[in-house]
Design an enzyme around this catalytic site. Structure first.
Site, PDB file in Angstrom:
ATOM      1  CD  GLU A 244      13.999  38.083  70.028  1.00 19.25           C
ATOM      2  OE1 GLU A 244      14.181  37.533  71.120  1.00 19.25           O
ATOM      3  OE2 GLU A 244      14.931  38.586  69.364  1.00 19.25           O
TER       4      GLU A 244
ATOM      5  CD  GLU B 142      16.096  42.560  68.525  1.00 21.52           C
ATOM      6  OE1 GLU B 142      16.949  41.770  68.966  1.00 21.52           O
ATOM      7  OE2 GLU B 142      15.115  42.958  69.161  1.00 21.52           O
TER       8      GLU B 142
END
Ligand SMILES: *[C@@H]1O[C@H](CO)[C@@H](O)[C@H](O)[C@H]1NC(C)=O
Ligand SMILES: *[C@@H]1O[C@H](CO)[C@@H](O)[C@H](O)[C@H]1NC(C)=O
Ligand SMILES: *[C@@H]1O[C@H](CO)[C@@H](O)[C@H](O)[C@H]1NC(C)=O
Ligand SMILES: *[C@@H]1O[C@H](CO)[C@@H](O)[C@H](O)[C@H]1NC(C)=O
Ligand SMILES: *[C@@H]1O[C@H](CO)[C@@H](O)[C@H](O)[C@H]1NC(C)=O
Ligand SMILES: *[C@@H]1O[C@H](CO)[C@@H](O)[C@H](O)[C@H]1NC(C)=O
Ligand SMILES: *[C@@H]1O[C@H](CO)[C@@H](O)[C@H](O)[C@H]1NC(C)=O
Ligand SMILES: *[C@@H]1O[C@H](CO)[C@@H](O)[C@H](O)[C@H]1NC(C)=O
Ligand SMILES: *[C@@H]1O[C@H](CO)[C@@H](O)[C@H](O)[C@H]1NC(C)=O
Ligand SMILES: CC(=O)N[C@H]1CO[C@H](CO)[C@@H](O)[C@@H]1O
Length: 822
Positions: A181, A252
């Protein structure tokens, strides 16, 4: 209302490919290619240290039974290398054993090395010693950092290779992740010119490790070739990879959200998760991962990101205690089965999307040989839709659930505690290992996170004529801290406490206090609640009492600033240094005068394990804030005095429209977490030792054990609903073979269906736990269900008059079943 339907024109029977040797995993525009075949893969996150090795086989089996192909896990650097150069892969840290079990179950694995992992894990997974390397700057183009990141990544990859765990060697790992991320707007871009070279370096470094399976970078739009950039979020249907040669991967998809001390409990309805998943596969997706599939527990001091609770349940399809969460688990299982029926068509071609009306879309995967899969979706947030597709008419409301309902039930166990003992934790400096310094010091720099606690102690002499003493010997103590919380003692007595929250760690304490003429001591016990884990420069945000610390009177001129005085420091508690958590040694004081509701007390008691095999939780009702250990194992920080806000919860969760983590909260106005998981395998039948360190004051005699029971499991299926509406089962459009099925199964991995408490086909009344027969009844229902299901882990029965005969022709019939597992 939103809903999707999956239709299947031709059922494709996939041949099972088994390879005894490995082959490289590759990818193309449509899919990840494993063992030479493009695959539609359904994955779920299970983090090995958030459960115990004894729980792993059951969790993995339940994931497989739930229709998953892949288990995804992070690698937790600070767990494996707590001291630079000293590695630990034992017990819950045995990632190799975990991955081998995944392989043995016939599943694949995704290894997210990071080594930055976020994950609501202490310091985002970085070991604290990294912080003390001269010249280091994390996650940017910085040589000391890159050297350490490369060393650890290489170490893990080499060990994985030694154990032959990559698919290219015949093992389960089909994808590996570097970084995490970093491309989010509040991370990478803030590192300025160092960001791009760092991402390119990380990609190149990973690629050079030659693992024979692709590397991914999540939330990294500029991930360089050959790395695949992937998506994290509540929805990823609109995501497209940065090259047409890469498949669409969702690393995710949040099944729920994490719990924080001081917050209400977040949930995400199964319907919304399923809607998001179906839409992802409808719009080109071929790999998606549930974050989390089993969330588990943040044992010890492993939680990170501020104020993250000990429970990491995440409202995941398998709950914290390892039990399938229904109806979510079963609902998703049905969806997976339907998606897998379409695998061949889905990997062969891009879908053709057509509009069937406002907010209603059809997505069709069609191959040359005529196979196809179609998804119909109504993304309207308000209205149901009826659509005509391939000449048939479908109603698209919200998901109607045909999955098992359970009534989870924690029952207070009769277990009693005996032999209560206690020890006082001294206020202020008590150890010989202390030091003095002029001024206030940042906490993490001092403690190196060896403990949550740092004492800041000051001795001052009061003459009696100080300007701030305008009212006898009363003054106001003013303390400012970077966080995360603190208790303030004056002359040995607790004067007040102040705590931050997940959004803001900084705290200011301002309390009236009485001073003595002559010597006074001010002792501030500052503590962290899991170190920061997210955001640019999270590693240097700091904690602790950095000031100012003042004594004030009622007028401003009377402020005396104590910040630059000589402060004395003690890292950690004397009880920590003495090893009280194991319950041994030391001079424990026996129970006759057990102190209650007093701060800074260590307690110890003995207990026998609750009977049976049901999962066990410690109910800490009556305590304040602290940490608990069972037989020397930390079951985590507890904090029942931290109460969620009264506001923000709904009785009914309306999931329509875009979901976010604050949408479906529960337990407002209650302690964020009362129940703490005690893994069964940490318990002996008798003679167990519980140790508590209570900071604020509590009554330990009020605590109890609860066992997690699954009393009632129920399923209700209506014969009038065509299968796509309530089962996701394939609808044979050409043949109209639309028989709904009831699927029963046990949530415990070792459970079998033990008793059918009720089975009624006709118009049964009541709800789960209180079904009764209506005036229309098949008198064979009970024996048919018993015959098909008793003694089995799972069973499936057609809900039709062909199975149950017709007790009342021309009327709509429903099957209701209540059963138990053992
Ligand atoms: C697999 O990949 C490795 C490393 O990239 C390469 O050396 C090897 O030749 C590949 N093997 C096959 C069968 O393609
Ligand atoms: C799906 O793939 C097609 C063909 O590559 C592309 O045109 C379309 O934009 C993609 N849609 C999504 C939502 O990714
Ligand atoms: C919980 O379990 C106990 C013991 O099995 C039972 O008496 C009680 O009725 C159950 N409560 C609920 C809400 O199901
Ligand atoms: C926890 O203990 C409190 C106090 O005894 C009790 O009221 C509560 O019902 C218990 N909770 C559970 C889930 O057992
Ligand atoms: C002075 O102290 C007394 C108690 O000692 C307190 O009740 C009162 O509010 C204080 N007054 C001021 C102005 O601080
Ligand atoms: C920790 O100490 C270092 C070195 O003295 C200093 O540069 C840094 O600012 C300190 N960190 C914090 C958060 O105060
Ligand atoms: C005290 O200082 C604060 C902040 O500087 C100011 O806002 C306030 O008016 C002052 N109060 C008095 C009584 O001077
Ligand atoms: C399928 O059902 C439709 C609507 O009930 C009907 O018109 C059609 O004839 C059926 N097709 C077959 C093959 O039975
Ligand atoms: C679908 O219907 C056709 C025609 O009745 C039949 O031949 C075929 O076996 C059916 N397929 C399935 C999976 O039920
Ligand atoms: C956190 C996150 O990425 N959320 C995204 C989930 O997907 C929806 C719809 O695609 C976006 O609007 C959110 O921003």
């Amino acid at each position: 209302m939103r809903g999707t339907i999956l239709l299947l024109c031709c059922v494709v029977f996939l041949s099972v490919v088994t390879t005894l040797y490995g082959s490289n995993v590759t990818y193309d525009h449509r899919a990840v290619i494993v063992d030479g075949k493009r695959r539609v893969l359904i994955s779920g996150s299970i983090h090995y240290p958030r459960s115990t090795p004894q729980m792993w086989p059951g969790l993995i089996q339940q994931a497989k039974d739930g229709g998953l192909d892949v288990i995804e896990t992070y690698v937790f650097w600070n767990l494996h290398e707590p001291v630079q150069g000293q590695y630990d892969f034992s017990g819950r840290k045995d990632i190799f054993q975990f991955l081998k079990l995944v392989g043995e179950a016939g599943m694949y694995a995704v290894l997210r090395i990071g080594p930055y992992v976020c994950a609501e894990w202490n310091y985002g997974g970085f070991p604290l010693w990294l912080h003390f390397i001269p010249g280091i700057q994390f996650r940017t183009d910085n040589q000391p950092f890159k050297t350490e990141m490369q060393r650890f990544t290489t170490k893990i990859v080499d060990m994985m290779k030694q154990e032959k765990l990559f698919r290219s060697q015949g093992g389960p790992i089909i994808l590996s992740q570097i970084e995490n991320e970093y491309g989010n707007g509040d991370v990478g871009p803030l590192y300025g010119a160092g960001a791009k070279p760092y991402v390119d370096w990380a990609a190149g470094m990973a690629t050079s490790l030659d693992i024979g399976v692709p590397w991914i970078m999540c939330q990294q739009p500029n991930a360089p070739d050959p790395l695949i950039n992937t998506c994290n979020g509540f929805y990823c249907d609109q995501f497209t990879p940065n090259s047409n040669r890469k498949p669409k991967i969702w690393t995710e998809n949040w099944t729920g959200w994490f719990l924080a001390f001081g917050g209400a409990v977040p949930t995400r309805p199964a319907e919304d998760v399923a809607f998001a998943v179906a839409r992802f596969f409808m719009l080109n997706g071929t790999f998606q991962n549930y974050y989390m599939y089993h969330g588990g527990t943040n044992f010890g001091r492993t939680s990170g990101g501020l104020f993250i609770a000990t429970s990491y349940d995440y409202d995941a399809p398998i709950d914290e205690f390892g039990v399938a969460r229904q109806p979510k688990w079963g609902h998703l299982k049905d969806l997976h089965a339907a998606i897998k029926l379409c695998e061949e068509a889905m990997v062969a071609t891009d879908p053709t999307i057509s509009s069937l009306g406002q907010n209603v879309e059809a997505s069709v995967y069609k191959t040359d040989s005529g196979q196809c899969a179609a998804f119909l979706a109504n993304s309207d947030t308000d209205s149901d839709a009826t659509v005509i597709f391939n000449g048939n008419s479908y109603n698209l409301p919200a998901w109607s659930i045909n999955a098992i309902t359970t009534l989870p039930n924690f029952t207070t166990s009769g277990v009693t505690f005996s032999n209560w003992n206690w020890i006082n934790e001294p206020v202020g400096i008590s150890s010989k290992k202390t030091f003095g310094k002029l001024g206030l010091l940042e906490q993490i720099n001092i403690t190196g996170d060896r403990s949550d606690y740092l004492w800041y102690s000051l001795s001052i002499n009061i003459q009696g004529n100080e300007p701030f003493l305008q009212n006898g010997t009363q003054a106001v103590l003013h303390v400012e801290s970077l966080g995360h919380a603190l208790h303030a003692f004056v002359n040995g007595l607790l004067q007040g406490s102040v705590k931050g929250n997940i959004g803001n760690a900084k705290v200011t304490l301002e309390i009236p206090t009485s001073l003595n003429k002559g010597k006074n001591t001010i002792d501030l016990l500052s503590f962290t609640v899991g170190l920061q884990n997210y955001g640019a420069f999270f590693d240097i945000r700091g904690a602790g009492v950095t000031g100012p610390v003042q004594l004030k009177g009622s007028i401003n001129a009377s402020i005396v600033d104590l910040s630059s005085h000589q402060w004395n420091y003690q890292i950690g508690l004397s009880g920590e240094a003495m090893g009280l958590s194991s319950g041994g040694a030391a001079h424990w004081i026996s129970e006759s005068n057990l102190p209650k509701n007093q701060p800074l007390i260590w307690y110890k008691a003995n207990f026998d394990a609750p009977g049976g095999l049901d999962p066990v939780a410690l109910n800490v009702s009556g305590l304040g804030k602290g940490e608990a250990w069972v037989n020397g194992q930390s079951i985590g920080r507890y904090w029942p005095s931290n109460i969620a806000s009264q506001n923000g919860c709904q009785d009914y969760c309306d999931y329509r429209g875009n979901f976010d983590q604050n949408r479906c909260l529960k337990d407002c106005g209650k302690p964020s977490q009362l129940l703490y998981h005690v893994p069964r395998d940490w318990l002996k039948p008798s003679g167990n030792v519980l140790v508590l360190f209570e900071e604020e004051g509590g009554d330990p005699t009020q605590i109890s054990f609860a066992t997690r029971q699954i009393d009632r499991l129920c399923s209700v299926v209506d014969e009038t609903h065509p299968p796509p509406m309530n089962t996701f089962a394939s609808n044979n459009i050409t043949g109209n073979t639309t028989v709904p099925k009831v699927n029963l199964g046990c949530p415990n991995p070792n459970g079998v269906i033990a008793e059918i408490k009720f089975a009624g086909f006709g118009n049964p009344k009541g709800s789960c736990g209180s079904f009764s027969r209506g005036d229309c009844n098949s008198n064979q229902a009970l024996s048919i269900v018993q015959k098909a299901c008793l003694g089995k882990r799972q069973c499936s029965i057609d809900v039709s008059i062909d199975t149950f005969s017709d007790p009342c022709p021309k009327k709509t019939k429903t099957l209701a079943v209540e059963f138990t597992c053992a």
